[in-house]
Write an enzyme that holds these catalytic residues in place. Structure first.
Site, PDB file in Angstrom:
ATOM      1  N   THR A  45      53.788  54.628  43.402  1.00 43.83           N
ATOM      2  CA  THR A  45      55.108  55.218  43.225  1.00 43.83           C
ATOM      3  C   THR A  45      55.432  55.662  42.662  1.00 43.83           C
ATOM      4  O   THR A  45      54.472  56.331  41.450  1.00 43.83           O
ATOM      5  CB  THR A  45      56.403  53.689  43.720  1.00 43.83           C
ATOM      6  OG1 THR A  45      56.530  53.572  42.659  1.00 43.83           O
ATOM      7  CG2 THR A  45      55.646  52.386  45.051  1.00 43.83           C
ATOM      8  N   CYS A  46      56.459  56.484  42.960  1.00 40.25           N
ATOM      9  CA  CYS A  46      57.273  57.404  41.809  1.00 40.25           C
ATOM     10  C   CYS A  46      57.159  57.040  40.495  1.00 40.25           C
ATOM     11  O   CYS A  46      57.912  57.650  39.694  1.00 40.25           O
ATOM     12  CB  CYS A  46      58.367  58.022  42.503  1.00 40.25           C
ATOM     13  SG  CYS A  46      60.050  57.155  42.742  1.00 40.25           S
ATOM     14  N   GLU A  98      67.245  48.821  46.193  1.00 41.89           N
ATOM     15  CA  GLU A  98      67.046  50.135  46.380  1.00 41.89           C
ATOM     16  C   GLU A  98      65.224  49.708  47.811  1.00 41.89           C
ATOM     17  O   GLU A  98      64.832  48.425  47.519  1.00 41.89           O
ATOM     18  CB  GLU A  98      66.118  50.993  46.091  1.00 41.89           C
ATOM     19  CG  GLU A  98      65.080  50.431  44.877  1.00 41.89           C
ATOM     20  CD  GLU A  98      63.442  51.043  45.696  1.00 41.89           C
ATOM     21  OE1 GLU A  98      63.696  51.489  46.790  1.00 41.89           O
ATOM     22  OE2 GLU A  98      62.732  50.648  44.904  1.00 41.89           O
ATOM     23  N   GLY A 173      59.445  69.166  50.131  1.00 38.47           N
ATOM     24  CA  GLY A 173      58.350  67.677  50.292  1.00 38.47           C
ATOM     25  C   GLY A 173      59.039  67.082  51.241  1.00 38.47           C
ATOM     26  O   GLY A 173      60.803  66.733  51.380  1.00 38.47           O
ATOM     27  N   GLY A 175      57.761  64.055  52.897  1.00 37.48           N
ATOM     28  CA  GLY A 175      57.545  63.158  53.263  1.00 37.48           C
ATOM     29  C   GLY A 175      58.979  61.654  53.112  1.00 37.48           C
ATOM     30  O   GLY A 175      60.367  61.929  52.874  1.00 37.48           O
ATOM     31  N   LYS A 176      57.921  60.298  52.611  1.00 35.34           N
ATOM     32  CA  LYS A 176      59.543  59.325  52.314  1.00 35.34           C
ATOM     33  C   LYS A 176      60.835  59.599  51.567  1.00 35.34           C
ATOM     34  O   LYS A 176      61.750  59.248  51.465  1.00 35.34           O
ATOM     35  CB  LYS A 176      58.849  57.755  51.922  1.00 35.34           C
ATOM     36  CG  LYS A 176      57.892  57.454  53.491  1.00 35.34           C
ATOM     37  CD  LYS A 176      57.552  56.240  52.852  1.00 35.34           C
ATOM     38  CE  LYS A 176      56.605  55.446  54.519  1.00 35.34           C
ATOM     39  NZ  LYS A 176      56.222  54.279  54.269  1.00 35.34           N
ATOM     40  N   MET A 177      59.984  60.266  50.228  1.00 38.64           N
ATOM     41  CA  MET A 177      61.043  60.286  49.554  1.00 38.64           C
ATOM     42  C   MET A 177      61.836  61.304  49.692  1.00 38.64           C
ATOM     43  O   MET A 177      62.977  61.328  50.127  1.00 38.64           O
ATOM     44  CB  MET A 177      60.206  60.333  48.621  1.00 38.64           C
ATOM     45  CG  MET A 177      61.195  60.561  46.661  1.00 38.64           C
ATOM     46  SD  MET A 177      61.843  58.753  46.565  1.00 38.64           S
ATOM     47  CE  MET A 177      60.549  57.893  46.367  1.00 38.64           C
TER      48      MET A 177
END
EC number: 1.2.1.70
Length: 399
Positions: A45-46, A98, A173, A175-177
């Site tokens: 993940t990030c 989160e 971006g 995507g999900k983020m």
């Protein structure tokens, strides 16, 4: 053995994490080659990179596991499982509570399952971990009013730009983020929001949801120079923006704010030489700390749930250990039944009339005997009676 290799936001900043993650990938490959590892789940993940490995041949004293880089956490056994439970519950996240980590862990498990390197043990652990994450969120307020990395990035932007009303924002971006960022921005009454993604139709879908505008990736420079705020969250393995690319535009970047929440990073630090104010995941820590303080009282209840679910998982492991014994026992008893039934039928004068009756009778007898024996095996597993389990296993071994 259950083994965990990890690096996360608690022990490394984003710059160090990128390099440590590469070292960890290499360490995993060396372990995989040495011990023929086939069962593992990788989570990236990030703000974390982790490997979960199940392999009974790994030697904990192996020099490979005495890794010189102390920023790689190497953990074993029960503490690995509890760490995973804490992670899916949101307790290990930079933004405590989160919800995104639950989906990320689920995706990692599904990927491993699809690629056929998530076996019975890891499947049980990860299925339970996802369940624990849901239970904690249902029974506590750990995620009540929860923010995400994406919304924290927007909060950071407001701290530096003030009200975002009438600002022009570029999200790189989709995507999900990127969607989390866009969701947080949608409430800010912006002048314009632009969405860029390497796959254009994905950018179009997100832009339509926001009443924004999709941007072709090769036209990024044109929109960079008109933006007040850029938030980047791609999965690219290289920089998307750097000084050289910005210099090819006619923009003045002295008032431009960029927030990079990707890992690896999307934006090279050399853009600061043009006057850009650049922030990354590390700069979200202040917002994260404030969020943690608000949720601290929920930790104890969440930990109690984790302990209870961990105990249940450990009990289920005892049954997993005897499943093969029970299955082999069933096969052995069925083979005996079939042989003896055939002998009895061969002695009958009126085979057609009696064969079915005898077959049903012997099947019923075996089922009743098998039920009692399998019940005893499961009870022995719960009571850690290895001697009885081995005795039963020996009795029905193929000779």
């Amino acid at each position: 053995m259950i083994l965990n290799l990890r690096v996360d936001h608690k022990i490394a900043n984003i710059d160090a994490m990128e390099n440590i993650a590469k070292e960890m990938d290499q360490l995993f490959l060396e372990l995989q080659e040495k011990y023929s590892i086939v069962e593992y789940v990788e989570i990236s993940t990030c703000n974390r990179k982790e490997y979960y490995i199940h392999n009974d041949n790994i030697d904990a004293s192996d020099s490979l596991l005495s890794h010189e880089n102390k920023s790689i956490i190497i953990d074993y056994g029960d503490s690995v499982i509890k760490h995973l439970f804490r992670m899916t519950s949101g307790l290990e996240s930079m933004i405590v509570g989160e919800d995104q980590i639950l989906g990320q862990v689920s995706d990692a498990k599904q990927k491993a399952f699809k690629e056929r390197h998530c076996g019975k043990i890891l499947d049980s652990i990860f299925t339970k971990a996802i369940h624990v994450g849901r239970v904690v969120r249902n029974k506590t307020n750990i995620n009540k009013g929860s923010i995400s990395i994406g919304s924290a990035a927007v909060d950071l932007a407001e701290k530096h730009l003030g009200n975002l009303e009438n600002k022009s924002v570029l999200v790189i971006g989709a995507g999900k983020m990127g969607k989390l960022v866009a969701k947080a921005l949608a409430e800010k009454n912006l002048n314009a929001i632009f969405v860029a993604n390497r796959t254009y139709y994905v950018a179009v879908e997100l832009a339509n949801d926001l009443n924004g505008h999709a941007v072709l990736f090769n036209e990024l420079g044109k929109y960079v120079q008109t933006a007040d705020l850029i938030i980047s969250a791609t999965g690219a393995p290289h920089y998307i923006l750097n000084k050289e690319r910005l210099e090819k535009t006619d923009g003045d970047f002295k008032d431009l704010l960029m927030i990079d929440i990707a890992n690896p990073r999307d934006i090279c630090e050399d853009v600061c030489e043009l006057g850009v104010k650049l922030f990354n995941i590390d700069d979200l820590r202040e917002i994260a700390d404030e969020n943690t303080k608000l949720r601290k009282k929920e930790f104890a209840e969440a930990e109690n749930i984790i302990d209870e679910e961990f105990s249940l998982l450990k009990e289920s492991f005892k049954l997993i250990g005897v499943e093969d014994i029970i299955a082999n026992l069933r096969v052995s008893m069925e083979n005996i039944r079939e042989r003896e039934t055939e002998k009895a039928i061969a002695k009958l004068s009126d085979v057609d009339a009696n064969a079915k009756i005898i077959d049903n009778l012997t099947n019923s007898i075996v089922n009743k005997i098998f039920f009692d024996i399998s019940k005893k095996i499961k009870q022995a597993a719960h009571e850690n009676d290895e001697e009885l389990i081995r005795a039963i296993e020996f009795m029905f071994e193929e000779k």
